[in-house]
Write a protein that holds these residues in place. Structure first.
Motif, PDB file in Angstrom:
ATOM      1  N   ALA A 160       7.891  60.780 -65.255  1.00 49.74           N
ATOM      2  CA  ALA A 160       8.902  59.957 -64.584  1.00 49.74           C
ATOM      3  C   ALA A 160       8.246  58.725 -63.964  1.00 49.74           C
ATOM      4  O   ALA A 160       7.154  58.810 -63.377  1.00 49.74           O
ATOM      5  CB  ALA A 160       9.616  60.769 -63.503  1.00 49.74           C
ATOM      6  N   ARG A 161       8.863  57.602 -64.112  1.00 49.18           N
ATOM      7  CA  ARG A 161       8.317  56.363 -63.565  1.00 49.18           C
ATOM      8  C   ARG A 161       8.847  56.156 -62.141  1.00 49.18           C
ATOM      9  O   ARG A 161       9.799  56.799 -61.708  1.00 49.18           O
ATOM     10  CB  ARG A 161       8.699  55.194 -64.461  1.00 49.18           C
ATOM     11  CG  ARG A 161       8.260  55.413 -65.904  1.00 49.18           C
ATOM     12  CD  ARG A 161       8.694  54.298 -66.800  1.00 49.18           C
ATOM     13  NE  ARG A 161       7.994  53.057 -66.470  1.00 49.18           N
ATOM     14  CZ  ARG A 161       8.214  51.892 -67.105  1.00 49.18           C
ATOM     15  NH1 ARG A 161       9.102  51.841 -68.080  1.00 49.18           N
ATOM     16  NH2 ARG A 161       7.554  50.812 -66.748  1.00 49.18           N
ATOM     17  N   GLY A 162       8.204  55.235 -61.419  1.00 52.00           N
ATOM     18  CA  GLY A 162       8.593  54.987 -60.031  1.00 52.00           C
ATOM     19  C   GLY A 162      10.028  54.529 -59.891  1.00 52.00           C
ATOM     20  O   GLY A 162      10.751  54.936 -58.974  1.00 52.00           O
ATOM     21  N   ARG A 163      10.472  53.696 -60.841  1.00 50.95           N
ATOM     22  CA  ARG A 163      11.842  53.201 -60.733  1.00 50.95           C
ATOM     23  C   ARG A 163      12.864  54.304 -60.999  1.00 50.95           C
ATOM     24  O   ARG A 163      13.995  54.246 -60.518  1.00 50.95           O
ATOM     25  CB  ARG A 163      12.071  52.028 -61.678  1.00 50.95           C
ATOM     26  CG  ARG A 163      11.862  52.324 -63.143  1.00 50.95           C
ATOM     27  CD  ARG A 163      11.982  51.056 -63.989  1.00 50.95           C
ATOM     28  NE  ARG A 163      11.764  51.297 -65.392  1.00 50.95           N
ATOM     29  CZ  ARG A 163      12.705  51.652 -66.248  1.00 50.95           C
ATOM     30  NH1 ARG A 163      13.941  51.843 -65.809  1.00 50.95           N
ATOM     31  NH2 ARG A 163      12.429  51.844 -67.514  1.00 50.95           N
ATOM     32  N   HIS A 164      12.440  55.331 -61.799  1.00 46.89           N
ATOM     33  CA  HIS A 164      13.348  56.448 -62.031  1.00 46.89           C
ATOM     34  C   HIS A 164      13.546  57.249 -60.746  1.00 46.89           C
ATOM     35  O   HIS A 164      14.671  57.653 -60.417  1.00 46.89           O
ATOM     36  CB  HIS A 164      12.796  57.356 -63.128  1.00 46.89           C
ATOM     37  CG  HIS A 164      12.701  56.674 -64.455  1.00 46.89           C
ATOM     38  ND1 HIS A 164      11.836  57.086 -65.452  1.00 46.89           N
ATOM     39  CD2 HIS A 164      13.357  55.586 -64.953  1.00 46.89           C
ATOM     40  CE1 HIS A 164      11.967  56.300 -66.512  1.00 46.89           C
ATOM     41  NE2 HIS A 164      12.880  55.377 -66.223  1.00 46.89           N
ATOM     42  N   VAL A 165      12.456  57.482 -60.021  1.00 47.98           N
ATOM     43  CA  VAL A 165      12.558  58.205 -58.750  1.00 47.98           C
ATOM     44  C   VAL A 165      13.384  57.399 -57.743  1.00 47.98           C
ATOM     45  O   VAL A 165      14.234  57.953 -57.026  1.00 47.98           O
ATOM     46  CB  VAL A 165      11.153  58.496 -58.199  1.00 47.98           C
ATOM     47  CG1 VAL A 165      11.239  59.157 -56.826  1.00 47.98           C
ATOM     48  CG2 VAL A 165      10.370  59.375 -59.164  1.00 47.98           C
ATOM     49  N   MET A 166      13.129  56.100 -57.710  1.00 47.55           N
ATOM     50  CA  MET A 166      13.881  55.239 -56.781  1.00 47.55           C
ATOM     51  C   MET A 166      15.367  55.241 -57.122  1.00 47.55           C
ATOM     52  O   MET A 166      16.231  55.314 -56.230  1.00 47.55           O
ATOM     53  CB  MET A 166      13.319  53.823 -56.828  1.00 47.55           C
ATOM     54  CG  MET A 166      13.939  52.874 -55.823  1.00 47.55           C
ATOM     55  SD  MET A 166      13.100  51.274 -55.833  1.00 47.55           S
ATOM     56  CE  MET A 166      14.013  50.437 -54.534  1.00 47.55           C
ATOM     57  N   SER A 167      15.695  55.193 -58.403  1.00 44.13           N
ATOM     58  CA  SER A 167      17.103  55.198 -58.823  1.00 44.13           C
ATOM     59  C   SER A 167      17.776  56.504 -58.445  1.00 44.13           C
ATOM     60  O   SER A 167      18.946  56.523 -58.041  1.00 44.13           O
ATOM     61  CB  SER A 167      17.195  54.981 -60.338  1.00 44.13           C
ATOM     62  OG  SER A 167      16.636  53.738 -60.698  1.00 44.13           O
TER      63      SER A 167
END
Length: 423
Positions: A340-347
């Motif tokens: 999982a990428r950082g933007r996925h966690v943020m989203s």
């Protein structure tokens, strides 16, 4: 050197994909996994949006009641002043002797009467007299000293136009006013100062050394509230004892709704067709300007209060979401380790806070509208809620949730997998 056709191509690196469906599914799973915390998180938005809708709705409802009250009182009142001395220093009184009857014959006039503040002889002050009360004694020294009180000479039409309500007794009629009777009507505050609480003992008041029989006590008035602080006597009685008014008299007129501007134009000519300039009629102010000013002031004040409630709700969501991020550090590290990428966690965290904000906005809107309706029913008002407020409130809840979850989501996106898995 190995020919190109025999070289092995490195395997293609596939980037992790996080579809919208997966995003919503993970957000709902995260919310339902801890229902108690989710409810508490949404509670901030419920209170903020509910207060926002309720405050704006109550403001609109109160403004509509102010409009109705203004139309019923101020828009049906005309005041006429005697300015004859300003036009001609040798002119006599501006109002004729039958001023009340002339004005009441005009279409649209309900009641009208002439009044003025009594000017006492030199040494006794202007418009104020040393008044004492007696519950049945024989002189001014046998009762209670009320100090200096304003004395108003007013015809019976003034009391009718002011819509006075009596605590006890009655107001003097045309017979008593025309017969130069020494009767008086007291405002409630004056009666309390004089210790007069009942008329059964036939109390009297002494204005200076002049006795007046108390005919009634005024408990309230819709217009000219200074009557509650005055001793009111018939005009002919005041003229006989203290002379005509030196600075001119005034007239109070109550009209039908919508007739006040027309009456204000007709009154000077109806009273003094020979010199209409001796009388100056003051029509009611423009109701639209007053309504706009009152509504604008109330709207600005309560809009600030509603914004404060939203900020409080946003702070609550931010705190709860940040605590959730700290508690789910291991989960976040595992997701990052699996690709999982950082933007996925943020989203994901933004989606959770957005869903909670929208849910809180919907519930808060319902509670806010219900509050406005309940208050209006209890107060016998007509509830007023602008449709734009109801439509925008859930969107405001969503925006509040997104803004509140922005920093916690950013913190979650910056968590490194190795660091998270070591905890």
């Amino acid at each position: 050197m190995i020919p190109r056709r025999f070289r092995r191509r490195p395997p293609a690196v596939r980037l992790s994909v996080f579809s919208t469906g997966d995003l919503l599914s993970e957000a709902l799973t995260g919310i339902l996994r801890r229902p108690a915390r989710s409810v508490l998180t949404a509670l901030g938005t419920v209170l903020g949006v509910g207060s926002f809708v309720a405050i704006l709705g109550l403001t609109a409802t109160a403004s509509s009641q102010i409009d109705a009250r203004f139309n019923a009182l101020a828009a049906t009142e005309v005041t006429v002043r005697d300015v004859s001395r300003e036009q001609n220093e040798f002119a006599g009184p501006g109002f004729p002797a039958d001023a009340d009857e002339r004005v009441e014959r005009l279409p649209g006039v309900r009641h009208a009467g002439v009044y003025w503040s009594v000017e006492l002889p030199p040494g006794d002050g202007v418009g104020a007299a040393l008044v004492s009360g007696s519950g049945g004694g024989s002189g001014p020294g046998s009762g209670t000293d009320g100090g200096r009180v304003q004395v108003v000479a007013a015809s019976p039409g003034v009391l009718s136009a002011a819509s006075v309500s009596l605590v006890e007794g009655r107001v003097y009629d045309d017979f008593a006013a025309n017969g130069v009777q020494p009767v008086a009507v007291l405002g409630r505050s004056v009666a309390e100062r004089l210790g007069i609480t009942t008329l059964e003992t036939r109390p009297a008041v002494f204005i200076g050394d002049q006795p007046f029989t108390v005919a009634g006590i005024i408990g309230g008035t819709e217009r000219k509230t200074d009557l509650l602080l005055s001793v009111i006597v018939p005009p002919k009685t005041a003229e006989r004892m203290w002379g005509r008014p030196r600075d001119g008299a005034s007239m109070l007129i109550s009209t039908d709704l919508g007739a006040a501007p027309q009456i204000a134009e007709q009154v000077p000519t109806a009273l003094r067709p020979d010199h209409p300039e001796y009388l100056k009629a003051v029509p009611p102010p423009d109701p639209r300007a007053l309504r706009g000013g009152v509504s604008g002031d109330l709207g600005q004040l309560f809009l600030v209060l509603a914004a404060i409630c939203l900020v409080i709700g946003a702070v609550g969501i931010a705190n709860t979401t940040l605590v959730a991020v700290l508690e789910r550090t291991g989960e976040i590290g595992l997701r990052r380790a699996l690709g999982a990428r950082g933007r996925h966690v943020m989203s994901q965290f933004l989606a959770e806070s957005g869903v909670l904000g929208t849910f809180g906005g919907l519930v808060g809107t319902s509670l806010g509208v219900l509050t406005v309706v309940i208050v209006a029913v209890v107060r016998a008002w007509t509830p007023v809620v602008h449709p734009l407020t109801v439509a925008a409130a859930p969107a405001i809840g969503l925006l509040t949730g997104l803004v509140a979850g922005l920093y916690p989501a950013w913190r979650a996106a910056r968590i490194q997998p190795a660091e998270a898995l070591r905890r």
